[in-house]
Write a protein that holds these residues in place. Structure first.
Motif, PDB file in Angstrom:
ATOM      1  N   TYR A 222      -3.025 -12.937  -4.510  1.00  0.00           N
ATOM      2  CA  TYR A 222      -3.979 -12.636  -3.518  1.00  0.00           C
ATOM      3  C   TYR A 222      -5.177 -12.366  -4.159  1.00  0.00           C
ATOM      4  O   TYR A 222      -6.107 -11.995  -3.624  1.00  0.00           O
ATOM      5  N   MET A 239       2.643  -7.507  -1.824  1.00  0.00           N
ATOM      6  CA  MET A 239       1.965  -7.779  -0.223  1.00  0.00           C
ATOM      7  C   MET A 239       2.792  -8.770   0.469  1.00  0.00           C
ATOM      8  O   MET A 239       3.021  -9.855   0.011  1.00  0.00           O
ATOM      9  N   ALA A 241       3.040 -10.951   4.200  1.00  0.00           N
ATOM     10  CA  ALA A 241       2.391 -11.392   5.309  1.00  0.00           C
ATOM     11  C   ALA A 241       3.275 -12.211   6.254  1.00  0.00           C
ATOM     12  O   ALA A 241       4.125 -12.935   6.036  1.00  0.00           O
ATOM     13  N   LEU A 260       1.181  -7.616   8.302  1.00  0.00           N
ATOM     14  CA  LEU A 260       0.858  -7.124   6.910  1.00  0.00           C
ATOM     15  C   LEU A 260       1.865  -6.071   6.154  1.00  0.00           C
ATOM     16  O   LEU A 260       1.644  -5.057   7.140  1.00  0.00           O
ATOM     17  N   HIS A 270       1.399  -0.791   6.410  1.00  0.00           N
ATOM     18  CA  HIS A 270       1.536  -2.000   7.159  1.00  0.00           C
ATOM     19  C   HIS A 270       0.403  -2.090   8.227  1.00  0.00           C
ATOM     20  O   HIS A 270      -0.125  -0.690   8.669  1.00  0.00           O
ATOM     21  N   ASP A 272      -0.872  -4.599  11.640  1.00  0.00           N
ATOM     22  CA  ASP A 272      -0.586  -5.786  12.600  1.00  0.00           C
ATOM     23  C   ASP A 272      -1.670  -5.671  13.533  1.00  0.00           C
ATOM     24  O   ASP A 272      -2.273  -4.807  14.145  1.00  0.00           O
TER      25      ASP A 272
END
Length: 787
Positions: A222, A239, A241, A260, A270, A272
């Motif tokens: 990323y 990470m 997703a 995530l 975490h 979301d």
């Protein structure tokens, strides 16, 4: 257990959906199907790390090695096998719990969707939903029991909204952000309190990580720097997703969520965010009991929107973890029905929730694990509508509910020991909670002597103990007990409820006075599991459970639009007692998997809303009908519930590289008072079945569920409900992807058709069933991508 084994189990937890999950059904490899391990997290405070040996002379204890930082030597770490990937559509059967556990795994949630837990679970054997506002407000009902007898929790802490106070109130847990749902019955419910006689609905997600996530994408993928190797796992930071999305035709709905998970060093985090929007849903025909009302092919005033977000993180160390999260849930939804449509009734609800939990597994002779859960909730909703139907200038807040609630639970699991006749594992726990609820009068919100049940307080302190005894490798028992002390305070009318039955003075509600009540309910359970030949597992459980009245049952004193009743609390209510027995037979192995359960519950002092046949409006009551609301007084009577559930799945043969088979289900509950009259709002008998075909990637299925007519209703103010046929079909495809080509690691897509016969469906347990139809024919398309 050695330190190295504990550390290895900690690392393997991510692969097993949380490192304190309980492996239940062994994985099977066979030509017809490969069954995964079914993991459940909620039933018992006793977490089985490894099999406990059958009784034998207890060896001398060997001192544990000194703690060390980072990974243990490779030769000291046993291999933790990865569970087989579950075949889509496999019926999950839990075989080593002491009562029936219904599990809805992640993939099934993604396929079936549902805006509420009630919608998600409504067709499971023994479970239905209140469906007061389908898609927005539907609370699970288990074996005919709901609200004050069904507890709803998220990650071990209560949902703590206001759904147990009114059927029009939503449950602040959204399936979009949920990874698994479990419905727990029987002795394990004592872990969560006496208000869970009917069962516990447990939703879990990764908002507080309890293990490092599997490393799907290094940070450098990323454009972020690669972190140093984690002290526990020795893996670089990473990470993951996930994107969840769906559209539906019946309500022109759109929903989506992004989740995530990241980790580096000893920290896992975490985040979301989710949202959904739906319009008025289509119905097969005119929904209202009375003719001549406006109708355009849709259930008027049934639109809903919801949104939420959460962020959380955990610090993981060699002996456990500690973490916390904060979550925001917002929802605006309309209330269907005659009055709701005329005045545009809708609810604007908001909840902010803080949760924390942790586990520590010390190197100690007596203590195997220490766990805690803490939660604090600030909830508020406004009930909005027009004071004068058709006049938008009178639109405004008609009622406000607030709920501030704090809860905590601490558990200690002791090291298993040999008692000679059995290997014994013990867990003890304490739980405390405090609730402050307000629902002021819409006419005079500043007055403390008005309102439906405003204000009141509810404080609980409880202790419990679970003992699991393993007599042999095939025979286990559980003995559990709980004691609570409950203090309730509120304001209630100074009247004698019995006067309304005699017609002595229907207006004798009187002045409001402050009341304080205290109760000490006690509960006990005993269960036995016996492994049998051919992969069968049999269980029998017995329970004695006492429940203290809830504030609404003691202190209500006003109109309740959701139930169309004028509720009058009874400050003289006593403890409700339930004595129950449950028998079960289950099989999770081989091509034929099934579970069958029968139960019998005898209630002494069953608390319920008793309709008197009188009516009320604006705090004035009269004998007989004629006013807007049905008069209801909280009362107690002895009652008996009995019933059973069955579900099965049979892999018949191989065809076109996959497996085709048949599945079916059945459930029934019969509930009567001591005089033989019917307990209100009991679901009908249901019978269903269908065909499926699946392989490692594809699932196709068609099912028909028939609900018989419900004619066993109470004699006052409850109508019968006709039967219906619910036809559903689905096709889904799951596959791994090349991230270099597609960006994503895995994809799940599919179509689901619901109510394909476009039948008129009325829910027998819903208060507004005579004016609200369930959604008609609709198709849902969904896509789930993991990166």
């Amino acid at each position: 257990m050695s330190f190295s084994l504990r550390r290895t189990l900690l690392l393997g937890g991510a692969a097993f959906a949380g490192f304190h999950s309980i492996p239940v059904a062994p994985a099977l490899a066979q030509t017809a199907t490969t069954l995964p391990e079914v993991t459940v997290t909620a039933p018992s405070p006793i977490v089985r790390r490894k099999p406990v040996a059958a009784p034998a002379p207890r060896p001398a204890r060997v001192a544990a090695p000194a703690r060390q930082r980072g990974p243990a030597p490779a030769e000291a770490a046993p291999v933790v096998a990865q569970p087989a990937a579950p075949l889509p559509g496999t019926l999950p059967i839990v075989t080593d719990q002491f009562a029936t556990v219904t599990v809805v795994p992640n993939e099934e949630i993604r396929r079936n969707g549902g805006g509420t837990l009630g919608d998600l679970l409504s067709n499971k054997p023994g479970i239905t939903g209140s469906s007061y506002a389908p898609g927005a407000s539907s609370r699970p009902i288990i074996r005919g029991l709901d609200v004050n007898r069904v507890s709803i929790i998220e990650n071990g802490i209560g949902s703590n909204g206001a759904s147990d106070l009114g059927e029009d109130h939503f449950v602040p847990i959204d399936p979009l952000a949920t990874n698994q749902v479990e419905v727990i019955r029987g002795p394990a419910t004592l872990r969560y309190g006496s208000t869970a006689i009917g069962g516990v609905v447990s939703a879990t997600n990764n908002r507080i990580p309890d293990a490092l996530p599997p490393c799907a994408q290094p940070f450098q993928s990323y454009g972020l720097p690669v972190k140093a190797p984690a002290a526990i796992g020795g893996a670089p930071g990473c990470m993951n997703a996930e994107v969840r999305s769906a559209v539906s035709s019946v309500d022109r709905g759109v929903e989506g969520a992004v989740l995530l998970d990241a980790a580096g060093n000893n920290v896992a985090v975490h985040a979301d965010v989710y949202g959904r929007n739906a319009g008025d849903y289509n119905v097969p025909s005119y929904p209202y009991a009375q003719p001549g009302l406006p109708f355009n092919g849709r259930q008027p005033n049934s639109a809903a929107t919801a949104a939420g977000a959460s962020i959380g993180g955990s610090y993981l160390f060699d002996g456990g973890f500690i973490g916390a999260s904060i979550t925001q849930n917002n929802s605006i939804y309309h209330i269907p029905g005659v009055e709701g449509s005329e005045v545009g009734t809708r609810i604007d609800a908001k909840q902010t929730k803080f949760n924390a939990k942790g586990e520590y597994r010390p190197d100690a002779a007596a203590i195997d694990a220490i766990r805690f859960w803490v939660g604090a909730t600030d909830y508020k909703h406004n009930e909005i509508g027009q004071a004068v139907a058709g006049d938008p200038t009178t639109d405004g807040v008609r009622q406000t509910f607030t709920n501030r609630e704090q809860e905590g639970r601490l558990e200690v699991q002791l090291t298993p020991w040999n008692a000679g006749f059995a290997a014994v594992t013990t867990a003890v726990g304490v739980q405390a909670s405090h609730q402050e609820l307000t629902a002021p009068s819409p006419d005079d919100p500043t007055s403390p002597l008005n309102g439906l049940f405003d204000p009141n307080k509810n404080t609980k302190v409880a202790g419990y103990v679970f003992n699991e005894l393993q007599f042999t490798n095939t025979t286990k028992a559980q003995v559990a007990g709980r004691i609570e002390h409950v203090n309730l305070s509120g304001i209630t009318p100074s009247f004698i409820p019995e006067l309304f039955d005699l017609g002595a003075d229907p207006n004798a509600i009187g002045a409001s006075v402050a009341q304080t009540r205290s109760f000490t309910p006690k509960s006990f359970s005993l269960g036995l599991i016996q492994a049998l030949p051919w992969g069968l597992s049999a269980s029998i459980t017995g329970q004695y459970v006492e429940r203290a009245p809830k504030p609404a049952e003691l202190f209500s004193r006003g109109g309740h639009d959701a139930t169309e009743t004028f509720d009058i609390g009874n400050p003289n209510l006593g403890i409700e007692t339930a004595k129950s027995v449950e028998l079960g037979l289950r099989r999770a192995e081989g091509p034929f998997r099934f579970e069958i359960t029968a139960y019998y519950t005898k209630f002494s002092g069953f608390i319920y809303r008793r309709l008197t046949g009188n009516s009320c409006e604006d705090s004035v009551c009269q004998l007989g009908e004629g006013l807007e609301l049905n008069q209801a007084i909280y009362s107690q009577r002895d009652a008996t519930f009995r019933g059973g559930e069955f579900q099965s799945q049979l892999d018949v043969a191989q065809i076109y590289g996959g497996t085709w088979g048949i599945e079916n289900q059945f459930d029934v509950v019969r509930a009567t008072f001591a005089d033989g009259t019917n307990v209100p709002r009991i679901p009908p008998v249901r019978l269903g079945g269908g065909l499926f075909w699946r392989d490692a990637n594809w699932l196709t299925r068609i099912n028909l569920l028939h609900a018989f007519a419900q004619n066993d209703v109470q004699p006052i103010a409850e109508t019968t409900t006709p039967g219906y046929n619910l036809l559903k079909a689905e096709v889904s495809y799951r596959t791994k992807l090349n991230p270099n080509v597609w960006g994503a690691q895995e994809m799940l897509v599919g179509l689901v058709g619901n109510n394909l016969l476009n039948e008129n469906i009325r829910n027998a347990v819903s208060y507004n069933k005579d004016n609200v139809l369930m959604p008609g024919l609709g198709v849902r398309a969904f896509a789930n991508l993991k990166f």
